[in-house]
Design an enzyme around this catalytic site. Structure first.
Site, PDB file in Angstrom:
ATOM      1  N   ASN A   6     -10.377 -24.461 -21.488  1.00 34.52           N
ATOM      2  CA  ASN A   6     -10.758 -25.674 -22.216  1.00 34.52           C
ATOM      3  C   ASN A   6     -10.147 -25.737 -23.608  1.00 34.52           C
ATOM      4  O   ASN A   6     -10.530 -26.595 -24.419  1.00 34.52           O
ATOM      5  CB  ASN A   6     -12.282 -25.758 -22.319  1.00 34.52           C
ATOM      6  CG  ASN A   6     -12.930 -26.057 -20.980  1.00 34.52           C
ATOM      7  OD1 ASN A   6     -12.553 -27.003 -20.308  1.00 34.52           O
ATOM      8  ND2 ASN A   6     -13.874 -25.227 -20.583  1.00 34.52           N
ATOM      9  N   GLU A  46     -17.136 -20.901 -14.413  1.00 32.07           N
ATOM     10  CA  GLU A  46     -17.012 -21.102 -15.862  1.00 32.07           C
ATOM     11  C   GLU A  46     -18.214 -20.574 -16.645  1.00 32.07           C
ATOM     12  O   GLU A  46     -18.793 -21.245 -17.492  1.00 32.07           O
ATOM     13  CB  GLU A  46     -16.788 -22.587 -16.173  1.00 32.07           C
ATOM     14  CG  GLU A  46     -16.178 -22.809 -17.565  1.00 32.07           C
ATOM     15  CD  GLU A  46     -15.828 -24.263 -17.819  1.00 32.07           C
ATOM     16  OE1 GLU A  46     -16.572 -24.917 -18.547  1.00 32.07           O
ATOM     17  OE2 GLU A  46     -14.797 -24.713 -17.291  1.00 32.07           O
ATOM     18  N   LYS A  51      -3.991 -20.069 -14.293  1.00 29.47           N
ATOM     19  CA  LYS A  51      -5.287 -20.628 -13.920  1.00 29.47           C
ATOM     20  C   LYS A  51      -5.870 -19.899 -12.715  1.00 29.47           C
ATOM     21  O   LYS A  51      -7.084 -19.653 -12.657  1.00 29.47           O
ATOM     22  CB  LYS A  51      -5.166 -22.124 -13.626  1.00 29.47           C
ATOM     23  CG  LYS A  51      -6.525 -22.757 -13.395  1.00 29.47           C
ATOM     24  CD  LYS A  51      -6.521 -24.249 -13.535  1.00 29.47           C
ATOM     25  CE  LYS A  51      -7.953 -24.782 -13.478  1.00 29.47           C
ATOM     26  NZ  LYS A  51      -8.008 -26.250 -13.587  1.00 29.47           N
ATOM     27  N   HIS A  93      -9.614 -29.073 -25.317  1.00 34.87           N
ATOM     28  CA  HIS A  93     -10.279 -30.119 -24.555  1.00 34.87           C
ATOM     29  C   HIS A  93     -11.504 -30.709 -25.259  1.00 34.87           C
ATOM     30  O   HIS A  93     -11.852 -31.863 -25.000  1.00 34.87           O
ATOM     31  CB  HIS A  93     -10.662 -29.596 -23.167  1.00 34.87           C
ATOM     32  CG  HIS A  93      -9.509 -29.558 -22.225  1.00 34.87           C
ATOM     33  ND1 HIS A  93      -8.403 -28.757 -22.443  1.00 34.87           N
ATOM     34  CD2 HIS A  93      -9.262 -30.230 -21.060  1.00 34.87           C
ATOM     35  CE1 HIS A  93      -7.545 -28.928 -21.446  1.00 34.87           C
ATOM     36  NE2 HIS A  93      -8.040 -29.816 -20.604  1.00 34.87           N
ATOM     37  N   ARG A 112     -23.052 -32.870   2.464  1.00 34.67           N
ATOM     38  CA  ARG A 112     -23.297 -31.675   1.649  1.00 34.67           C
ATOM     39  C   ARG A 112     -22.086 -30.740   1.574  1.00 34.67           C
ATOM     40  O   ARG A 112     -22.224 -29.562   1.286  1.00 34.67           O
ATOM     41  CB  ARG A 112     -24.532 -30.911   2.149  1.00 34.67           C
ATOM     42  CG  ARG A 112     -25.811 -31.728   2.056  1.00 34.67           C
ATOM     43  CD  ARG A 112     -27.040 -30.896   2.382  1.00 34.67           C
ATOM     44  NE  ARG A 112     -28.240 -31.689   2.220  1.00 34.67           N
ATOM     45  CZ  ARG A 112     -28.812 -32.416   3.186  1.00 34.67           C
ATOM     46  NH1 ARG A 112     -28.254 -32.430   4.400  1.00 34.67           N
ATOM     47  NH2 ARG A 112     -29.909 -33.099   2.964  1.00 34.67           N
ATOM     48  N   ARG A 137     -13.329 -18.367 -17.986  1.00 36.24           N
ATOM     49  CA  ARG A 137     -12.739 -19.651 -17.606  1.00 36.24           C
ATOM     50  C   ARG A 137     -12.851 -20.687 -18.721  1.00 36.24           C
ATOM     51  O   ARG A 137     -12.090 -21.661 -18.749  1.00 36.24           O
ATOM     52  CB  ARG A 137     -13.391 -20.172 -16.320  1.00 36.24           C
ATOM     53  CG  ARG A 137     -12.732 -21.437 -15.803  1.00 36.24           C
ATOM     54  CD  ARG A 137     -13.187 -21.805 -14.413  1.00 36.24           C
ATOM     55  NE  ARG A 137     -12.570 -23.046 -13.977  1.00 36.24           N
ATOM     56  CZ  ARG A 137     -12.642 -23.542 -12.744  1.00 36.24           C
ATOM     57  NH1 ARG A 137     -13.309 -22.885 -11.821  1.00 36.24           N
ATOM     58  NH2 ARG A 137     -12.055 -24.675 -12.446  1.00 36.24           N
ATOM     59  N   HIS A 178      -4.760 -38.264 -20.732  1.00 37.59           N
ATOM     60  CA  HIS A 178      -5.490 -37.012 -20.933  1.00 37.59           C
ATOM     61  C   HIS A 178      -4.601 -35.917 -21.514  1.00 37.59           C
ATOM     62  O   HIS A 178      -4.964 -35.259 -22.488  1.00 37.59           O
ATOM     63  CB  HIS A 178      -6.094 -36.550 -19.605  1.00 37.59           C
ATOM     64  CG  HIS A 178      -6.744 -35.210 -19.672  1.00 37.59           C
ATOM     65  ND1 HIS A 178      -7.883 -34.954 -20.427  1.00 37.59           N
ATOM     66  CD2 HIS A 178      -6.405 -34.010 -19.107  1.00 37.59           C
ATOM     67  CE1 HIS A 178      -8.225 -33.684 -20.305  1.00 37.59           C
ATOM     68  NE2 HIS A 178      -7.354 -33.095 -19.515  1.00 37.59           N
ATOM     69  N   HIS A 187     -11.304 -34.631 -25.185  1.00 39.31           N
ATOM     70  CA  HIS A 187     -12.283 -35.515 -24.544  1.00 39.31           C
ATOM     71  C   HIS A 187     -12.897 -36.474 -25.560  1.00 39.31           C
ATOM     72  O   HIS A 187     -13.187 -37.635 -25.231  1.00 39.31           O
ATOM     73  CB  HIS A 187     -13.367 -34.684 -23.868  1.00 39.31           C
ATOM     74  CG  HIS A 187     -12.888 -33.966 -22.651  1.00 39.31           C
ATOM     75  ND1 HIS A 187     -13.639 -33.002 -22.006  1.00 39.31           N
ATOM     76  CD2 HIS A 187     -11.723 -34.050 -21.945  1.00 39.31           C
ATOM     77  CE1 HIS A 187     -12.961 -32.546 -20.971  1.00 39.31           C
ATOM     78  NE2 HIS A 187     -11.794 -33.163 -20.913  1.00 39.31           N
ATOM     79  N   GLU A 215      -0.795 -29.939 -21.017  1.00 42.30           N
ATOM     80  CA  GLU A 215      -1.398 -28.795 -20.327  1.00 42.30           C
ATOM     81  C   GLU A 215      -0.441 -27.602 -20.295  1.00 42.30           C
ATOM     82  O   GLU A 215      -0.875 -26.455 -20.355  1.00 42.30           O
ATOM     83  CB  GLU A 215      -1.799 -29.184 -18.910  1.00 42.30           C
ATOM     84  CG  GLU A 215      -2.967 -30.160 -18.823  1.00 42.30           C
ATOM     85  CD  GLU A 215      -4.311 -29.520 -19.177  1.00 42.30           C
ATOM     86  OE1 GLU A 215      -4.375 -28.284 -19.323  1.00 42.30           O
ATOM     87  OE2 GLU A 215      -5.301 -30.270 -19.313  1.00 42.30           O
ATOM     88  N   LYS A 270     -12.896 -27.738  -9.831  1.00 42.63           N
ATOM     89  CA  LYS A 270     -13.668 -28.653 -10.661  1.00 42.63           C
ATOM     90  C   LYS A 270     -13.454 -30.079 -10.182  1.00 42.63           C
ATOM     91  O   LYS A 270     -12.321 -30.522 -10.002  1.00 42.63           O
ATOM     92  CB  LYS A 270     -13.237 -28.551 -12.128  1.00 42.63           C
ATOM     93  CG  LYS A 270     -13.877 -27.423 -12.905  1.00 42.63           C
ATOM     94  CD  LYS A 270     -13.537 -27.590 -14.377  1.00 42.63           C
ATOM     95  CE  LYS A 270     -14.206 -26.543 -15.242  1.00 42.63           C
ATOM     96  NZ  LYS A 270     -13.895 -26.739 -16.671  1.00 42.63           N
TER      97      LYS A 270
END
Length: 376
Positions: free
Chosen positions: A238, A230, A220, A241, A114, A234, A258, A245, A178, A136
């Protein structure tokens, strides 16, 4: 040797960030504060850099290379390796590699018992500039990229910029996607700085690369500290993105890197902003495409199709975008730029506008004269 840059991401827990040549030399001291350690890397990075960690007692687990690491099968093998290494709640996972290694290692650390500690040691420009900071973690599923994951903040980020010397040209260029995104988010001064540094970045000048990593990492860190999960600001990170994606999914994961997809996604976002009437700086789309070309990236779908021999069908791209995590009640919501430093999230965008933006990219644009890097 220039002293490394140090600052903290003000999350819970706080996350120290170290950027500079030699940062990997700090791993051993951090690992000594934990009961056991497991290094997670791919075969190439492990051969190049694992010995530099100087953590002789740590076990090593090798995952698949690139996006193939981000699967349920790879995640299960990693969790079993953690149990075999007898990691406990006081143990440490050390993610050594690019963004895919950091993603799967971070998710495994979030799930095991956990949640145990993870230290991010990015070795690619893309991971240093983006994925290693902010907590993330994710794997991919057939329905889409990064759809299965968790937020799990690292206990630190050690971005050793000397590892970039061993990065293949295609991987370096991927990181520039990026960098362009972050510069556009940060503002005119930062965007102009990247434009002026383009040739030096492509030539791998260490000072220019370190400056680019710091620009992205500080941006960031500030945004993540204000919105760690997010729910608001935040989402700006993206930018590009949603398109990227979709491009990766339609092309087949791992076909188009990517960061290369992100670069094209930023150009698409500029055009979508223009088609939707959100663009205040009419020069921005052409300026972004010129910068992408200077960094060895692609500013149109036509260029991507030609380079990677993949048809990026508009209907399939649109279908992939419908599963984007920023959508709400079935409505596509994009992150769109108005001008450098003026980017907005949550903009409801009709599919007809998206199709017009995609159609505009069916023809490779003519770039203004100037430096254009060799492309991956």
């Amino acid at each position: 040797m220039t002293e490394p840059v140090r600052f903290e991401v003000e999350t819970e827990p706080r996350c120290p960030v170290v950027i500079g040549a030699g940062a990997l030399g700090e791993v051993a001291a951090i690992a000594a504060r934990h009961s056991r350690s497991l290094v997670v890397s791919d075969a190439t990075v492990a051969n190049l850099h694992a010995a530099r960690l100087a953590v002789g007692t740590a076990a090593l687990h090798v995952v698949a290379t690139g996006e193939r690491a981000k699967s349920f099968a790879q995640l299960e093998k990693l969790l079993e390796a953690m149990a075999a290494a007898r990691l406990d709640r006081a143990s440490l996972v050390i993610a050594l590699g690019g963004g895919s290694v950091g993603d799967v290692a971070g998710l495994a650390a979030a799930l095991y018992m956990r949640g145990i500690a993870v230290l991010q040691c990015p070795t690619t420009l893309l991971a240093m500039a983006d994925s290693s900071i902010g907590g993330k973690t994710a794997i991919d599923v057939a329905a889409g990229k990064n759809l299965v994951g968790a937020f799990h903040q690292p206990i630190g980020v050690l971005a050793d910029t000397s590892t970039l010397a061993t990065l293949p040209a295609a991987e370096l260029a991927s990181g520039f996607g990026e960098v362009v995104k972050c510069a556009l988010l940060a503002g005119e001064r930062e965007l102009a700085l990247v434009e002026q540094s383009a040739a030096r970045l492509v030539a791998r000048e260490e000072a220019a690369l370190a400056q680019a990593v710091e620009l992205c990492a500080r941006l960031k860190a500030r945004i993540v500290a204000a919105d760690p999960r997010e729910r608001g600001e935040r989402k700006l990170l993206n930018l590009g993105h949603t398109f990227a994606h979709a491009i990766e999914k339609v092309a087949g994961y791992g076909t188009i890197p990517h960061g290369v997809a992100v670069g094209c996604g930023v150009a698409l976002a500029c055009d979508a902003s223009a088609h939707g009437g959100h663009l205040a700086d009419a020069r921005l789309p052409a300026r972004v495409r010129a910068l992408l070309a200077a960094l060895g990236l692609y500013g149109s779908l036509a260029e991507l199709e030609a380079r990677y021999a993949r048809k990026l069908d508009h209907a399939l791209l649109l279908d992939a975008m419908r599963l984007d995590k920023k959508s709400a009640a079935g409505e596509l919501r994009l992150v769109l730029p108005s001008a450098p430093g003026d980017v907005r999230y949550g903009i409801a965008t009709p599919e007809s506008e998206l199709l017009r933006a995609l159609a505009a990219h069916d023809r490779a644009p003519h770039h203004a004269s100037g430096f254009t890097a060799t492309r991956p």
